[in-house]
Write a protein that holds these residues in place. Structure first.
Motif, PDB file in Angstrom:
ATOM      1  N   PHE A 100       0.805  -1.377   0.169  1.00 51.48           N
ATOM      2  CA  PHE A 100      -0.180  -0.145   0.123  1.00 51.48           C
ATOM      3  C   PHE A 100       0.753   1.429   0.112  1.00 51.48           C
ATOM      4  O   PHE A 100       2.123   1.306   0.291  1.00 51.48           O
ATOM      5  CB  PHE A 100      -0.890   0.149   1.173  1.00 51.48           C
ATOM      6  CG  PHE A 100      -1.896  -1.311   1.185  1.00 51.48           C
ATOM      7  CD1 PHE A 100      -2.877  -1.353   0.524  1.00 51.48           C
ATOM      8  CD2 PHE A 100      -1.417  -2.019   2.211  1.00 51.48           C
ATOM      9  CE1 PHE A 100      -3.724  -2.308   0.749  1.00 51.48           C
ATOM     10  CE2 PHE A 100      -2.215  -3.423   2.508  1.00 51.48           C
ATOM     11  CZ  PHE A 100      -3.144  -3.433   1.654  1.00 51.48           C
ATOM     12  N   GLN A 101       0.194   2.391  -0.259  1.00 49.90           N
ATOM     13  CA  GLN A 101       0.820   3.728  -0.411  1.00 49.90           C
ATOM     14  C   GLN A 101       1.306   4.105   0.939  1.00 49.90           C
ATOM     15  O   GLN A 101       2.674   4.430   1.116  1.00 49.90           O
ATOM     16  CB  GLN A 101      -0.158   4.749  -0.872  1.00 49.90           C
ATOM     17  CG  GLN A 101       0.731   6.054  -0.797  1.00 49.90           C
ATOM     18  CD  GLN A 101      -0.406   7.107  -1.483  1.00 49.90           C
ATOM     19  OE1 GLN A 101      -1.517   6.913  -1.779  1.00 49.90           O
ATOM     20  NE2 GLN A 101       0.531   8.389  -1.493  1.00 49.90           N
ATOM     21  N   GLN A 102       0.553   4.009   2.079  1.00 44.86           N
ATOM     22  CA  GLN A 102       0.978   4.201   3.312  1.00 44.86           C
ATOM     23  C   GLN A 102       1.596   2.872   4.273  1.00 44.86           C
ATOM     24  O   GLN A 102       1.536   2.996   5.305  1.00 44.86           O
ATOM     25  CB  GLN A 102      -0.046   4.714   4.117  1.00 44.86           C
ATOM     26  CG  GLN A 102      -0.403   6.180   3.609  1.00 44.86           C
ATOM     27  CD  GLN A 102       0.487   7.222   3.679  1.00 44.86           C
ATOM     28  OE1 GLN A 102       1.454   6.943   4.304  1.00 44.86           O
ATOM     29  NE2 GLN A 102       0.414   8.257   3.108  1.00 44.86           N
ATOM     30  N   ASP A 174      -0.452  -0.825  -4.809  1.00 43.51           N
ATOM     31  CA  ASP A 174      -1.652   0.517  -5.019  1.00 43.51           C
ATOM     32  C   ASP A 174      -0.457   1.632  -4.869  1.00 43.51           C
ATOM     33  O   ASP A 174      -0.508   2.187  -3.513  1.00 43.51           O
ATOM     34  CB  ASP A 174      -2.514   0.438  -3.908  1.00 43.51           C
ATOM     35  CG  ASP A 174      -3.695   1.507  -4.449  1.00 43.51           C
ATOM     36  OD1 ASP A 174      -3.536   2.338  -5.470  1.00 43.51           O
ATOM     37  OD2 ASP A 174      -4.784   1.339  -3.865  1.00 43.51           O
TER      38      ASP A 174
END
Lengths: 242, 837
Positions: A100-102, A174
């Protein structure tokens, strides 16, 4: 070790006529209108598109995080549309790696435990491979640290390692470099591509960056609920069936 | 930056700008609560619960104290000396007239009990013209009657048919009567009722003529009140002079009872403040980015502080109003039991209906505001004072919690040492409560580090990745949960402590009561009829022994002490329990050389067997033994009946204990009550007294149990609100696990297991803490408050029930957020990742 559960002959991801829509105050919004695509083993595919075009929705459907309104999705030969919640959870655990992005590292676990977490969950931990991942990702010296003690780039490398530790058939990413600066993003993507290939998996990556997308095997552009070739200014090969 | 730019803005302009920005800032700040109604609910519930229990207890105390003040100034007829015949015979109207003619300033008085609609009322008949002012009711023409009635006909109406019956307004209200009503009795209707503040609650005053008819005492008088200002010394021939009853302030006697209630109210208040502290702390953490944005947009630190203060003040006012209303309901629900306890234990009459002053309502709101400022003020002040560029990220939990854990552990050790010091060297009731407070505070401070340590140990041993994550995540959640768990620990410990004390008391008290009430029947003669009753009793063949029990009262150092005489009889020697005594204690008492004293008396005056007891006229007596006298607010000295009547000639001699076969008790009591000439005032068999005594204590402890349950309820709310507010932040924590293939149901089960484990661990720690609290209550607080010590009994069954209850309550509190988690649609979980961008 490769994904033992997967059918080696089948593609890593196969989407056929997948549809998904949401109810909104203005009426129903059809986000995906019959999307089909195939991602072979060892292949990497970049998915681009404007904000709100349905990239993340497609990624979530591919990973069994959400269910389609119609069409069929197969991950390593396994049809996800026929699986219940528990079945989809097992599929994610055993065959899918998510980045994930975070980063979404567990703040309560140290780097070593975060790295091995999903592999241990699926009982497919290979300590030698995990150690190799740590070395290649440059986090071998950080194993006893806590997530909040790492930089953004270091955290994302741990997240990549976690997704690859169980050698899943499919890696879904993502905007994996969205929170990183350019140099760190390039380095992270290089590692992601290299290690995914070594793990024998396929990579589907959502990105806004044409520059990063260009480094993957194929590129597709999501627009108006369907897949298309990327705009002319972004030359890239691609196989489109929808 | 130019020199002009560095110049501060004019003070007036700055204040105006702050004022202008306030509504806008408030609107932005309060939008947080609109989006998180559960947090707002937690904040309001915490403050309202804290205010409710505190205000409720204060309402009970205020009501009781008001009654004490009224009772102290009310008429009871006992404040004047009186004359009774030496031979104990009845007093006739003629005797009264004769004494008046002889120059004795006497006033006739009849007294007895009447039953009206199931309610027993003490009726006193007076003769208003001759009533001495010292009786406590300056009747004719002065404030009590004329001042209130403001009616020139008040006096004639009182003495002329149909007369008037004066009652306290509370007595009228409690029975649903209105002035002018004439309720029926077995001997005809009462005179028209009238409200007056002169009689104490439960007492009715009428003219002696009407009272005699209602009591069936026509032509008879109970006693003759003497005007001490005008009467000569001594008594006329054939008469004995009775001293006025010593006046004891019931409020002083019941002080410790009220202190206990206040302690409970205070504890609940603190538990409620924990909830507020938790809710506001979370809201501050979540709004840090908003604070930064507001500051960046030009809101001054003072403006932000003002906006936060207004927001908190409004919440405190709203919660205060709810809390005070709830407090009224709590007090109204508990008042009957409190009133019964006060009546049974201290003889204090407290009306069964609440009447509260505006000051009470204002104080309740003030407490709510003060509580909010105390619980939330520091966090808000820190947030408002933070520089605008401070990181909007919440402080790294690990560093913060590790530092906090170390500090708390150190504070816990220091408080525990202070508790030990108080246990060893503390003296007096305040020190007792300080000890209790220190024990509870040390536990409250020590719990989070202890739970953190336990979870870390468990994590070290766990192998399964999910279990390891669950334990590690539990440690991370501890700062958010610790306040709720602490309030659960305190509530459980106090429940166990008070429960252990109450059950221990019940166990001890019942056995003690059986020993104390060894005689089958206890009777009391009308004033002056002691000899007549004794003669009547001794003529009954079924009575094996008539044991005189003369009584007198005295006041030693301002403390009322009962002097109880008893006959030397095997009944007492064999069954009267002594806590300590000389080997020949009973012989010394029988010989008139010694006395037995109650534990309260021994502790108050520092007396032990063998010490000299200086009391009343004559040579000092030796303390022969100390006996338990549970629940008696007064001191008691027991000595031989002969010694008592010789030293205190005015002692009441009309009490007797009777030994007879149990089968003969009922017929004897029936005969006694029928015999008009026996001079009987009251008779009760031991079963009845036992039932009454038990009823008094059951009602006392019903109040404690209710407050206990309410405290536990507040702790439950604390846990529920903590879990609900935590649940709002849980989704980003659990969504990645779900994405990695852990099912929602399993995640919910893990969350539930963790809450249950933490609650069980807390309950397990609450047991030893509760026993410590029980020890402090029985061995320190009870001794200081009431003067007697209870043996400490342990009740593991009760602990297990409470622990299960706590775990079940935690499970219930966790159920709502967990059900929500288990049913969270996958799309919402997936949205967590989409929302990241």
């Amino acid at each position: 070790m490769t994904d033992a559960l997967a059918d080696p002959a089948s593609p890593a991801l196969d989407l056929r006529d997948v549809r998904k829509g949401y109810a909104t105050p203005q009426g129903r919004l059809e986000v995906l209108r019959g999307v089909s695509l195939t991602l072979a083993r060892g292949e990497s595919l970049a998915l681009t598109g404007e904000s709100g075009s349905g990239k993340s929705t497609l990624l979530h459907l591919a990973g069994g995080l959400d269910t389609p309104d119609g069409g069929e999705i197969r991950v390593a030969g396994q049809a996800t549309s026929r699986l219940d919640d528990g079945g989809r959870a097992a599929l994610r655990r055993d065959r899918v790696g998510l980045v994930f992005q975070q980063f979404n590292l567990a703040p309560s676990l140290d780097v070593a435990e975060n790295l091995a977490f999903q592999a241990r969950l699926s009982r497919r931990e290979d300590p030698a491979w995990t150690a190799e991942l740590a070395r290649r990702l440059g986090i071998a010296d950080l194993l006893s640290r806590w997530p909040e003690q790492l930089s953004g780039g270091q955290q994302q490398r741990v997240a990549i390692g976690r997704a690859l530790a169980a050698r899943p058939a499919l890696i879904l990413a993502d905007e994996p470099t969205g929170a990183l600066d350019e140099a760190a993003a390039d380095a992270a993507l290089a590692l992601l591509l290299e290690l995914t290939a070594e793990a024998g998996g396929a990579l589907l990556m959502v990105t806004h960056s044409p520059r990063l997308a260009a480094r993957l095997d194929r590129r597709l552009h999501l627009h108006a609920g369907g897949l298309a070739e990327p705009p002319a200014a972004e030359p890239a090969p691609g196989a489109v069936r929808s | 930056m130019t020199a002009a730019a560095r110049l501060p803005a004019p003070a007036g302009a700055s204040a105006r700008a702050t004022l202008a920005a306030l509504p806008w800032a408030l609107r932005v700040l309060t939008s947080h609560w609109r989006r998180r109604p559960l947090q707002l609910l937690a904040l309001l519930a915490g403050l309202a619960a804290a205010t409710a229990l505190w205000s409720g207890v204060q309402a009970l105390n205020a009501q009781a104290r008001d009654s004490y003040a009224r009772a102290a100034s009310a008429f009871s007829g006992a404040q004047a000396p009186a004359l009774v015949p030496v031979d104990g015979g009845p007093i006739s109207q003629a005797a009264f007239a004769e004494l008046r003619r002889a120059g004795w300033p006497v006033s006739p008085l009849v007294e007895g009990w009447i039953t009206v609609g199931g309610e027993r009322l003490r009726l006193m008949g007076i003769e208003p013209v001759t009533l001495p002012p010292a009786a406590g009711l300056a009747f004719a023409g002065e404030q009590a009657l004329a001042g209130e009635a403001e009616d020139a006909r008040a006096y004639p109406d009182f003495i002329l048919p149909p007369g008037r019956l004066f009652l306290a307004p509370e007595t009228l209200r409690a029975n649903g009567w209105s002035p002018g009503d004439r309720p029926q009795t077995a001997r005809g209707p009462l005179p028209p009722l009238a409200a007056s503040s002169a009689p104490a609650p439960g007492l009715a005053i009428a003219d002696i003529g009407f009272a005699q008819a209602l009591l069936g005492m026509e032509g008879r008088i109970s006693r003759l009140l003497l005007d001490p200002e005008r009467a000569p010394q001594g008594a006329p021939e054939g008469w004995r002079r009775l001293a006025p009853e010593p006046r004891v302030d019931p409020g002083r006697l019941a002080d410790s009872f009220h202190l206990n209630l206040t302690a409970f109210g205070g504890l609940s208040f603190i538990v409620g403040l924990f909830i507020v502290h938790g809710a506001v702390g979370l809201a501050v953490e979540q709004r840090r980015p908003l604070f930064r944005t507001l500051r960046a947009c030009g809101l001054s630190a003072r403006g932000l502080a003002a906006a936060l203060a207004i927001e908190l003040g409004a919440a405190a006012l709203l919660a205060g109003l709810i809390g005070v209303a709830l407090g009224y309901a709590v007090a109204a629900a508990l008042l009957p039991d409190v009133a019964a306890s006060l009546r049974g234990l201290y003889g204090a009459r407290v009306p069964g209906a609440l009447s509260l002053s505006p000051a009470w309502w204002a104080a309740g709101l003030g407490m709510s505001l003060a509580g909010a400022a105390l619980a939330a003020g520091p966090a808000l002040a820190r947030a408002a004072a933070a520089p605008p560029l401070e990181s909007a990220r919440p402080e790294a939990w690990r560093a913060a919690s590790a530092r906090a854990a170390r500090l708390r552990a150190a504070a816990a050790v220091a408080t525990a040492l202070a508790a030990a010091g108080l246990a060893l060297f503390g003296r007096g009731l305040p020190a007792g409560f300080a000890l209790l407070g220190a024990i509870l505070a040390a536990a409250a401070l020590g719990l989070p580090p202890l739970l953190g340590w336990a979870l870390a140990r468990a994590q070290g041993r766990a192998r399964a990745p999910l279990l390891r994550w669950a334990l590690a995540d539990g440690r991370q959640q501890l700062p958010g949960l610790s306040l709720a768990l602490t309030s659960l620990l305190l509530a459980l410990a106090v429940n166990i402590g008070v429960g252990t004390m109450v059950d221990g008391f019940r166990l001890t008290f019942l056995g003690w009561l059986d020993d104390r009430l060894a005689a089958e029947v206890y009777v009391r003669a009308e004033p002056g009829a002691a000899d007549r009753l004794q003669t009547w009793l001794e003529a009954r063949p079924e009575i094996e022994a008539v044991l005189p029990e003369p009584r007198a009262e005295t006041v030693v150092d301002g403390w009322p002490v009962e002097l109880a005489g008893f006959a030397d009889h095997p009944t007492w020697r064999s069954s009267w329990p002594l806590l300590s005594g000389l080997p020949d204690a009973w012989d010394r008492v029988a010989a008139g050389q010694g006395a037995l004293i109650s534990e309260q008396t021994a502790r108050r005056f520092g007396l032990a067997p063998g010490d000299a007891l200086v009391i009343g006229p004559g040579a000092p007596l030796e303390v022969a033994g100390v006996f338990a006298d549970y629940g008696n607010a007064r001191g008691q000295v027991r000595l031989s009946a002969g010694t008592l009547t010789a030293r205190w000639p005015e002692a009441e001699r009309g009490r007797f204990a009777l030994r007879l076969p149990p089968a003969d008790v009922a017929p004897l009591l029936a005969d006694l009550r029928r015999a008009q000439d026996a001079g009987l005032a009251e008779a009760a068999d031991q079963g009845e007294i036992r039932r009454l005594s038990r009823a008094v204590f059951e009602r006392t402890f019903a109040v404690t149990a209710a407050l206990n349950a309410l405290t536990l309820g507040v702790a439950g709310i604390a846990l529920l609100t903590a879990l609900l507010t935590l649940a709002e932040t849980r989704l980003p924590q659990v969504a990645p696990l779900w994405a990695m293939g852990v099912r929602r149901r399993r995640l919910a089960a893990i969350e539930l297991g963790r809450i249950l484990a933490l609650a069980a661990l807390t309950a397990a720690l609450a047991v030893p803490l509760g026993v410590l609290v029980a020890w402090a209550l029985t061995a320190v607080v009870n001794v200081e408050a009431f003067g007697w010590r209870l043996p400490l009994h342990l009740f593991p069954g009760q602990w297990a029930r409470l622990a299960l209850l706590a775990v079940a309550a935690a499970g219930l509190a966790a159920a709502v957020p967990l059900l929500r988690l288990a049913r969270t649609p996958p799309a919402r979980l997936a949205k967590v990742f989409a929302d990241e961008r």
